[in-house]
Design a protein around this motif. Structure first.
Motif, mmCIF file in Angstrom:
data_model
loop_
_atom_site.group_PDB
_atom_site.id
_atom_site.type_symbol
_atom_site.label_atom_id
_atom_site.label_comp_id
_atom_site.label_asym_id
_atom_site.label_seq_id
_atom_site.Cartn_x
_atom_site.Cartn_y
_atom_site.Cartn_z
ATOM 1 N N LYS A 176 30.175 -64.844 -46.495
ATOM 2 C CA LYS A 176 28.994 -64.017 -46.234
ATOM 3 C C LYS A 176 27.954 -64.269 -47.318
ATOM 4 N N TYR A 177 26.706 -64.502 -46.892
ATOM 5 C CA TYR A 177 25.628 -64.804 -47.842
ATOM 6 C C TYR A 177 26.118 -65.836 -48.856
ATOM 7 N N SER A 178 26.623 -66.922 -48.320
ATOM 8 C CA SER A 178 27.293 -67.950 -49.112
ATOM 9 C C SER A 178 26.471 -68.381 -50.322
ATOM 10 N N ASN A 179 27.154 -68.576 -51.424
ATOM 11 C CA ASN A 179 26.570 -69.079 -52.667
ATOM 12 C C ASN A 179 26.571 -70.604 -52.596
ATOM 13 N N PRO A 180 25.426 -71.277 -52.556
ATOM 14 C CA PRO A 180 24.061 -70.760 -52.630
ATOM 15 C C PRO A 180 23.304 -70.782 -51.305
ATOM 16 N N VAL A 212 30.318 -59.171 -49.688
ATOM 17 C CA VAL A 212 30.723 -58.455 -48.469
ATOM 18 C C VAL A 212 29.808 -57.282 -48.130
ATOM 19 N N VAL A 213 29.266 -56.605 -49.138
ATOM 20 C CA VAL A 213 28.383 -55.448 -48.882
ATOM 21 C C VAL A 213 27.006 -55.671 -49.501
ATOM 22 N N HIS A 214 26.652 -56.920 -49.711
ATOM 23 C CA HIS A 214 25.469 -57.230 -50.511
ATOM 24 C C HIS A 214 24.271 -57.600 -49.631
ATOM 25 N N ASP A 215 23.947 -56.662 -48.724
ATOM 26 C CA ASP A 215 22.807 -56.850 -47.836
ATOM 27 C C ASP A 215 21.500 -56.578 -48.583
ATOM 28 N N LEU A 216 20.473 -57.351 -48.230
ATOM 29 C CA LEU A 216 19.150 -57.096 -48.812
ATOM 30 C C LEU A 216 18.234 -56.378 -47.832
ATOM 31 N N TYR A 217 18.525 -56.523 -46.535
ATOM 32 C CA TYR A 217 17.635 -55.948 -45.530
ATOM 33 C C TYR A 217 18.444 -55.039 -44.605
ATOM 34 N N ASP A 218 17.768 -54.120 -43.967
ATOM 35 C CA ASP A 218 18.432 -53.125 -43.120
ATOM 36 C C ASP A 218 19.433 -53.772 -42.173
ATOM 37 N N GLY A 219 20.602 -53.187 -42.135
ATOM 38 C CA GLY A 219 21.592 -53.683 -41.193
ATOM 39 C C GLY A 219 22.413 -54.820 -41.758
ATOM 40 N N GLY A 220 21.771 -55.791 -42.325
ATOM 41 C CA GLY A 220 22.475 -56.935 -42.888
ATOM 42 C C GLY A 220 23.103 -57.789 -41.809
ATOM 43 N N GLU A 221 23.740 -58.846 -42.219
ATOM 44 C CA GLU A 221 24.427 -59.718 -41.270
ATOM 45 C C GLU A 221 25.886 -59.290 -41.145
ATOM 46 N N LYS A 222 26.439 -59.444 -39.962
ATOM 47 C CA LYS A 222 27.821 -59.016 -39.724
ATOM 48 C C LYS A 222 28.747 -60.218 -39.818
ATOM 49 N N LEU A 223 29.790 -60.057 -40.610
ATOM 50 C CA LEU A 223 30.809 -61.102 -40.701
ATOM 51 C C LEU A 223 32.043 -60.612 -39.945
ATOM 52 N N LYS A 333 16.596 -68.743 -46.166
ATOM 53 C CA LYS A 333 15.950 -67.423 -46.116
ATOM 54 C C LYS A 333 17.044 -66.375 -45.920
ATOM 55 N N PRO A 334 17.811 -66.141 -46.987
ATOM 56 C CA PRO A 334 19.016 -65.311 -46.863
ATOM 57 C C PRO A 334 18.706 -63.836 -46.644
ATOM 58 N N LYS A 335 19.610 -63.181 -45.952
ATOM 59 C CA LYS A 335 19.477 -61.737 -45.709
ATOM 60 C C LYS A 335 20.296 -60.914 -46.705
ATOM 61 N N GLY A 336 20.890 -61.593 -47.668
ATOM 62 C CA GLY A 336 21.678 -60.882 -48.666
ATOM 63 C C GLY A 336 22.195 -61.849 -49.709
ATOM 64 N N GLY A 337 23.075 -61.369 -50.567
ATOM 65 C CA GLY A 337 23.649 -62.226 -51.600
ATOM 66 C C GLY A 337 22.753 -62.356 -52.812
ATOM 67 N N TYR A 338 22.925 -63.430 -53.561
ATOM 68 C CA TYR A 338 22.242 -63.569 -54.853
ATOM 69 C C TYR A 338 21.404 -64.826 -55.007
ATOM 70 N N PHE A 339 21.374 -65.675 -53.944
ATOM 71 C CA PHE A 339 20.752 -66.985 -54.153
ATOM 72 C C PHE A 339 19.848 -67.414 -53.013
ATOM 73 N N ILE A 340 18.884 -68.243 -53.394
ATOM 74 C CA ILE A 340 18.103 -68.995 -52.413
ATOM 75 C C ILE A 340 18.353 -70.468 -52.721
ATOM 76 N N SER A 341 18.563 -71.219 -51.672
ATOM 77 C CA SER A 341 18.908 -72.628 -51.827
ATOM 78 C C SER A 341 17.669 -73.443 -51.507
ATOM 79 N N LEU A 342 17.193 -74.169 -52.516
ATOM 80 C CA LEU A 342 15.985 -74.989 -52.331
ATOM 81 C C LEU A 342 16.405 -76.450 -52.192
#
Lengths: 414, 414
Positions: A176-180, A212-223, A333-342
C-alpha cells in the motif's frame, strides 16, 4: 522551458545562497511528532502499569505483546490476535530477524536453514525500499529486479519465477502506497499473490504493510487483505506481514507488529523465546491507552495528513508547473504514504541528485531504491517531502526543478 | 532434626492449606518497581525530547544510543563511550543477537561464520544462567560444563581447554554475584581471563555483568575490570560485555548495553545498521534524566537493597536454623545479586523441587542451571527470594525447609 543559460544562472544563484535542505529520508516532521505529545504522559503512575488481568507491565514476561495492543493491530491488519506478535520500536528489526531466523533455522520445523540451502534469491519489485534490499545484501541473498506496472509488480514475471526457480525464497512487497512508487496493489495483484504456487516449499512473501493507515486524502485507497485471500486457498503460510506505529506515533519510540499464519507465529515464538523475555510492555500500554481502537488511529492519521498533505500538494503542483512537457519525465501522484517517485529521462538521475547536493539539497541517493544501489536506467529519484517545513520545501523544490530542467535541457553537458 | 513422621505430617498439613508461592525466577518485587515510579513521568513534553545537540528523540536515528546514556554505562562499566552500544529493553536480546551475528557473519571481518565452522563449543561454568545455555541450545552449540571453585570458575580447566580445542568459541560468565552461585570472580580469576590465549582466533568471552551494581550490603564486592586487564595484554577483542537496567529500573522496560573493544563495536555496527534505524531514544532519555550519573544509580540500588536484603536474610537465617548439620548440604551466602544457591546431598534436588511444587511452591526446575537442563549430581536448587513479599517468603521457606529435611531424613523413600 527557460533557456539553459538562464537555468544555469538560477542554479548558481541558489547555490551561492548556501541553504541546506534534507529530503533524503521518509522522516516525520517535528510538527507531526508534536501531535503525538499526549503519548508521553499516558502512563505516569506505577499502579497504571498493573492490568486488570494481573499483568504488571513493569516486570518481565509477555513475549508476544499485550493483548490490548495485539487487538489493535488485529483490527488494523484484519487478522486474529493469535496471528500477531508485538515487538519493540522497529519493524525493520522484525524483518531482519525474520530473515535471520530463516537463514539460521529454516522457515518452519523440517525446512533447511537458508544458509545451508546453496544459492538463495529474493525477488525485488523496483523501485523499492532500500532497507529491504540492504537486508538481502547483508545476508548475501541474490536479488532479482521485478519491474512495477501501474497496479503493482509484474505478476506474470513473479508467478513464472517462483514456480520455476527453487532458489527464490522470498519477495519484498510494500503493498500500500509503496515506497517509493506510491502504488497500492490492485485486487487482482493481491489475489495473484495469494494464489502463488512457489517451487520452494520455504518461499515467503515479506508483506511490509508500512503504510496501512497512511492515507493523505479522504477515503484513501483500499488494499484487499492478502491474508484472507490466501486463507481461501490454504496458502496463508506464505505470508509474513509487518506493520508498525513508526509513522503513527513516534518514529523512534513506537511499536511494531509481525503477523502471519498461526503455524508461522508459533514457530517464530519457539525461537524468539531464546532471544528475549518480552518486549517493552509499558510502551505498548501507552499506545493501547492512546489508541484504544482503529478509530483513534485514524484520527491520529488525519492529524498527520493535515500536515503532510500540503507538502505533497506543493511537490505535485511544482512538478506540474515546472516539469510538465519534459520528454521521458513523469512522476507518481500517490494518495498516501511518504514518497513521490520522480522518473527522469534515462541517465539523468545521478546527475540531478549530485547537482542538488552541491547546492544544498540532500535527496535520497540515486539508485538507492534498487538492489545493490544500481538503477539500471538511472532514472528514478525518491522524493521525501515530509521532513522540511512547507516554506523550506518550496525553496527546495525551486532548486530541484531548476536542476531537473537544466539537466534535461537540450545542449546541457556535464 | 525432627522425626520423619513429624516432617511428613507437617508437609501434608502445609500442602492441605493450598497456598501458592513463586520463587522460580529472579524477578523484582512490585515494591521494588514502585521505587522507580518517577521514571514514568520523566519525559512528558515533546520539547523535552529535543536535546541541546538538536537530536529529536522522537524521530529516527542514533543507532548506538544517546550520548548521555552511553556516558552512564561507561561510568558503570569503567569503559569508554565509543566502546558501548545502547539498545532496547533486553540484554538477553543483545546476547542472542551477538551469538547470531557470529553464527551468520563471523566475529569480525575475515573470520568464518560459526555456522560454517563445523563443531562449535562453549564452556559453561556451572551452575549458571539457564537463558545463556538456552541460547547455545537454540544454535546447536555444544556445551561443556566447567565447575566453580570458591572464587570463580576453574581457570586451570578453562585455560587448558581454550588453548587446546579450536572448536571452543565462547564461554558464558556472570562475573559478579554470579547467577546462581553468588560468587564474584576474584582478581586472580579476572586476570587469568584477561590473559587467555585461545587457539580459536574467534573465541569470545560473553561477560554478562548483569549484577554490576547490585550490592545487598554496604560496600559490596569489588570486581576487577576484565577489560582494563585485557587491554594491558592487547587482549580486549576477546571480551563481549553486557549490562542492563532490567534490575535497576524496570525489568520489562529498561535499557541494555553491549560493550567491547572499539574494533568489535565498529564491526557489530556494520551489521546492526541493517537491523534497525535506532533504539527507543525516549526511553533512554527517561533513564538519562532519572540517573544522570552512577551516584543516582547507586541510590536506586540502595532502595532495591532495602527491600531485597531482608528477604536474603530470611532465607539465610531459615537455612541456618533449619538445615545446618545435614550432611552434604550447603548454601551460598551472597553479598548481592538475585539468587541463593542451595546444594543438597546427591540425587535430592529434583525430589525437593517436585514435592515443593506439589505443595504450592514453584522453584526453578532442578537442573535448569545446567546445560541441557541436566545437573549431573542432581544437587543444585536456585533460590530466587526477591519476588514474594517477606511474609510469603517466610511461609515458603517453612515449606521448603520441611521438604528438604524430609527428603534428607534417614529412612525417607520416594
Amino acid at each position: 522551458m527557460e533557456d539553459l543559460v538562464i537555468l544555469k544562472n538560477k542554479y548558481e544563484k541558489i547555490k551561492s545562497e548556501n541553504k541546506k535542505f534534507d529530503m533524503s529520508r521518509g522522516k516525520p516532521a517535528p510538527a507531526q511528532l508534536d501531535t503525538v505529545e499526549s503519548l508521553l504522559g499516558m502512563v505516569t503512575k506505577g499502579e497504571e502499569c498493573i492490568l486488570p488481568s494481573g499483568v504488571d507491565c513493569r516486570n518481565y514476561g509477555g513475549i508476544d505483546g499485550l493483548p490490548q495492543i495485539k487487538s489493535l493491530f488485529a483490527e488494523i491488519l484484519g487478522m486474529e490476535t493469535d496471528e500477531i506478535i508485538i515487538s519493540g520500536n522497529s519493524s525493520l528489526n522484525i524483518m531482519f530477524d525474520t530473515v535471520a531466523r530463516a537463514m539460521l533455522f529454516g522457515t518452519v520445523e523440517g525446512e533447511k536453514p537458508w544458509m545451508n540451502s546453496g544459492k538463495i534469491s529474493f525477488l525485488c519489485p523496483v523501485p523499492g525500499y532500500d532497507r529491504h534490499f540492504a537486508i538481502c545484501e547483508a545476508f548475501g541473498i541474490n536479488m532479482i529486479n521485478v519491474p512495477y506496472k501501474a497496479d503493482g509488480p509484474d505478476m506474470d514475471l513473479i508467478e513464472k519465477a517462483v514456480a520455476e526457480d527453487e532458489s527464490i525464497k522470498g519477495i519484498w512487497c510494500v503493498p500500500k502506497y509503496s515506497n517509493p512508487t506510491g502504488i497500492t496493489y490492485s485486487d487482482e495483484v493481491v489475489r495473484r499473490f495469494a494464489a502463488l504456487k512457489p517451487k520452494a516449499t520455504d518461499f515467503r512473501v515479506f508483506w511490509d504493510n508500512a503504510y496501512v493507515v497512511h492515507d493523505l486524502y479522504d477515503g484513501g485507497e483500499k488494499l484487499l487483505s492478502v491474508f484472507d485471500e490466501a486463507k481461501k486457498q490454504g496458502n496463508e503460510d506464505l505470508f509474513y506481514i509487518f506493520a508498525s506505529t513508526s509513522k503513527i506515533s513516534y518514529a523512534g519510540s513506537g511499536i511494531s507488529a509481525f503477523a502471519s499464519s498461526k503455524k508461522n507465529i508459533d514457530y517464530a515464538l519457539t525461537k524468539i523465546k531464546y532471544q528475549t523475555i518480552g518486549p517493552d510492555k509499558i510502551n505498548q500500554l501507552r499506545h493501547a491507552k492512546l489508541y484504544p481502537d482503529i478509530n483513534a488511529v485514524m484520527e491520529q492519521m488525519e492529524r498527520h495528513a493535515e500536515i503532510i498533505r500540503p507538502k505533497f500538494d506543493a511537490v505535485l503542483s511544482a512538478f506540474e508547473k515546472e516539469l510538465s512537457g519534459i520528454e521521458g519525465l513523469w512522476w507518481s501522484k500517490p494518495k498516501g504514504g511518504y514518497f513521490i517517485s520522480l522518473n527522469l529521462p534515462h541517465g539523468k538521475a545521478k546527475k540531478v541528485v549530485a547537482l542538488s547536493k552541491e547546492a544544498g539539497l540532500v535527496l535520497t541517493p540515486a539508485g538507492a531504491s534498487f538492489p545493490y544501489g544500481i538503477d539500471p536506467e538511472d532514472t528514478n529519484i525518491r522524493i521525501a517531502p515530509t521532513y522540511p517545513t512547507l516554506p523550506e520545501l518550496e525553496q527546495a523544490l525551486e532548486l530541484l526543478c531548476t536542476v531537473v530542467k537544466m539537466v534535461c535541457s537540450e545542449g546541457y553537458e556535464d
